[in-house]
Design an enzyme around this catalytic site. Structure first.
Site, PDB file in Angstrom:
ATOM      1  N   ARG A  36      83.948  18.428  68.206  1.00 27.13           N
ATOM      2  CA  ARG A  36      83.430  19.446  69.132  1.00 27.13           C
ATOM      3  C   ARG A  36      82.694  20.551  68.381  1.00 27.13           C
ATOM      4  O   ARG A  36      81.480  20.624  68.387  1.00 27.13           O
ATOM      5  CB  ARG A  36      84.573  20.030  69.973  1.00 27.13           C
ATOM      6  CG  ARG A  36      84.102  20.781  71.232  1.00 27.13           C
ATOM      7  CD  ARG A  36      83.488  22.133  71.000  1.00 27.13           C
ATOM      8  NE  ARG A  36      84.407  23.095  70.386  1.00 27.13           N
ATOM      9  CZ  ARG A  36      84.062  24.335  70.065  1.00 27.13           C
ATOM     10  NH1 ARG A  36      82.825  24.768  70.277  1.00 27.13           N
ATOM     11  NH2 ARG A  36      84.938  25.151  69.485  1.00 27.13           N
ATOM     12  N   ASP A  37      83.430  21.388  67.698  1.00 25.28           N
ATOM     13  CA  ASP A  37      82.822  22.536  67.038  1.00 25.28           C
ATOM     14  C   ASP A  37      81.848  22.102  65.955  1.00 25.28           C
ATOM     15  O   ASP A  37      80.842  22.770  65.703  1.00 25.28           O
ATOM     16  CB  ASP A  37      83.924  23.431  66.451  1.00 25.28           C
ATOM     17  CG  ASP A  37      83.411  24.780  66.001  1.00 25.28           C
ATOM     18  OD1 ASP A  37      82.286  25.146  66.383  1.00 25.28           O
ATOM     19  OD2 ASP A  37      84.118  25.472  65.266  1.00 25.28           O
ATOM     20  N   HIS A  71      90.880  29.927  62.151  1.00 21.02           N
ATOM     21  CA  HIS A  71      89.703  29.054  62.121  1.00 21.02           C
ATOM     22  C   HIS A  71      88.666  29.713  61.219  1.00 21.02           C
ATOM     23  O   HIS A  71      88.093  30.742  61.572  1.00 21.02           O
ATOM     24  CB  HIS A  71      89.171  28.903  63.558  1.00 21.02           C
ATOM     25  CG  HIS A  71      87.875  28.175  63.682  1.00 21.02           C
ATOM     26  ND1 HIS A  71      87.772  26.958  64.317  1.00 21.02           N
ATOM     27  CD2 HIS A  71      86.614  28.473  63.273  1.00 21.02           C
ATOM     28  CE1 HIS A  71      86.509  26.548  64.296  1.00 21.02           C
ATOM     29  NE2 HIS A  71      85.789  27.460  63.659  1.00 21.02           N
ATOM     30  N   HIS A  82      85.157  29.645  58.764  1.00 24.41           N
ATOM     31  CA  HIS A  82      83.908  29.066  58.298  1.00 24.41           C
ATOM     32  C   HIS A  82      83.769  29.371  56.805  1.00 24.41           C
ATOM     33  O   HIS A  82      84.447  30.244  56.271  1.00 24.41           O
ATOM     34  CB  HIS A  82      82.728  29.636  59.082  1.00 24.41           C
ATOM     35  CG  HIS A  82      82.655  29.126  60.481  1.00 24.41           C
ATOM     36  ND1 HIS A  82      81.499  28.661  61.047  1.00 24.41           N
ATOM     37  CD2 HIS A  82      83.608  28.994  61.441  1.00 24.41           C
ATOM     38  CE1 HIS A  82      81.731  28.266  62.298  1.00 24.41           C
ATOM     39  NE2 HIS A  82      83.007  28.461  62.551  1.00 24.41           N
ATOM     40  N   CYS A 120      77.737  28.012  64.306  1.00 29.71           N
ATOM     41  CA  CYS A 120      77.781  28.626  65.633  1.00 29.71           C
ATOM     42  C   CYS A 120      76.356  28.874  66.083  1.00 29.71           C
ATOM     43  O   CYS A 120      75.611  29.603  65.418  1.00 29.71           O
ATOM     44  CB  CYS A 120      78.560  29.941  65.615  1.00 29.71           C
ATOM     45  SG  CYS A 120      78.580  30.787  67.226  1.00 29.71           S
ATOM     46  N   ASN A 178      82.144  24.880  59.218  1.00 30.17           N
ATOM     47  CA  ASN A 178      83.567  25.179  59.102  1.00 30.17           C
ATOM     48  C   ASN A 178      84.077  24.736  57.743  1.00 30.17           C
ATOM     49  O   ASN A 178      83.465  23.933  57.039  1.00 30.17           O
ATOM     50  CB  ASN A 178      84.349  24.421  60.191  1.00 30.17           C
ATOM     51  CG  ASN A 178      83.952  24.838  61.578  1.00 30.17           C
ATOM     52  OD1 ASN A 178      84.323  25.896  62.054  1.00 30.17           O
ATOM     53  ND2 ASN A 178      83.169  23.992  62.251  1.00 30.17           N
TER      54      ASN A 178
END
Length: 302
Positions: free
Chosen positions: A16-17, A207, A209, A240, A249
């Protein structure tokens, strides 16, 4: 060094991300990646997001991906939703672990979802009620927790105040996103302390990056503070779309490599994970930033 935990839970967010910041890839490729990750020993995977295709075209086929994916027993799959329509789609698809997001930075929140942070918090309160009524749990992700590309520093007290609000509204879990990679060990320590001082019993996930190369250092600091839940993305996929300059990430295989070398259990097969990172590179058609991918020799530590 503080006493470190014996085990850590990693949620894989590449499907997803990670993929939402890449050029769109075919549905079949997304399913291959998701299924391959399910076979590595990872026990939590963020599978898809149910967003409007005009906002995030990379996730336009979320229903098709999820219906074609193989759900492995023992793996917990979650989905991100932006609003009640997305929540309804996620519930219809069978998800029982749902994520919603709000930015600590008002400017980033407006760029991301075209409303203020306070307006998003009002919406989240309604989503929590809706999702709980359907038997699902809700995790609120607080984006830009460690800094904003538009506003700069974000006061940890502001983040802690958002946690107060979402917990009061019924959130089951809270995650903190280093959306732009501005996080440093100092910022991690200050944020975790600020939140724990007010909400010591709320489950916390971080979370990170790796925009400025501090991802692993941030995880080590969090471990020393007793945090045991982290997001990571295969190969370092991600970024993002609403945070200029944000790179991928922290790479899952880099995190697992470090943790295993420290004697911390993840339940993940590092060799299998590296094979999936190689697959991810082929699927997205570019070299990914993971150092472990190219360093070898596999899971042997030298």
């Amino acid at each position: 060094m503080s006493q470190l935990p014996g085990a850590v839970s990693i949620r894989e967010v590449g499907p997803r991300d990670g993929l939402q910041n890449e050029d769109p890839i075919p549905t079949e490729a997304k399913v291959r990646l998701l299924d391959a990750l399910s076979g590595t020993g990872v026990r939590r995977i963020e599978a898809v997001s149910f967003v409007h295709p005009k906002a995030i075209p990379q996730m336009a086929d979320a229903d098709e991906v999820w219906s074609a994916a193989t759900q492995v027993a023992g793996v917990r799959y979650s989905a991100l939703v932006p609003n009640s329509r997305g929540a309804a789609r996620a519930l219809a698809a069978g998800f029982t672990e749902i994520e919603v997001v709000v930015s600590a930075s008002d400017t980033h929140n407006r760029r991301n979802v075209n409303r203020s942070t306070e307006e998003s918090l009002d919406d989240i309160a309604g989503l929590v009620e809706l999702l709980h009524g359907a038997g699902a749990t809700v995790e609120v992700i607080v984006a830009t927790s460690f800094g904003c590309p538009y506003e700069g520093d974000v006061d940890p007290a502001r983040v802690a105040g958002i946690v107060d609000r979402v917990v009061a509204d019924g959130a089951d879990r809270v995650a903190f996103g280093d959306t732009t990679g501005m996080g440093t060990p100092r910022r991690v320590r200050e944020l975790v302390t600020a939140v724990r001082d007010r909400r010591p019993d709320v489950p916390m996930l971080l979370h990170f990056h790796n925009t400025r190369g501090t991802g692993l250092a941030n995880i080590l600091t969090a471990l020393e503070l007793g945090v045991t839940e982290f997001d990571a993305s295969i190969g370092g996929l991600g970024g993002c779309p609403y945070a200029p300059g944000a790179s991928g990430n922290v790479a899952t295989e880099e995190v697992v490599h470090m943790l295993h070398d420290m004697g911390i259990d993840t339940g993940i097969d590092l060799d299998a994970l590296i094979e999936v990172a190689e697959l991810a590179e082929k699927l997205v058609g570019r070299q990914l930033p993971s150092g472990v991918l190219r360093a070898g020799p596999r899971s042997r530590l030298v």
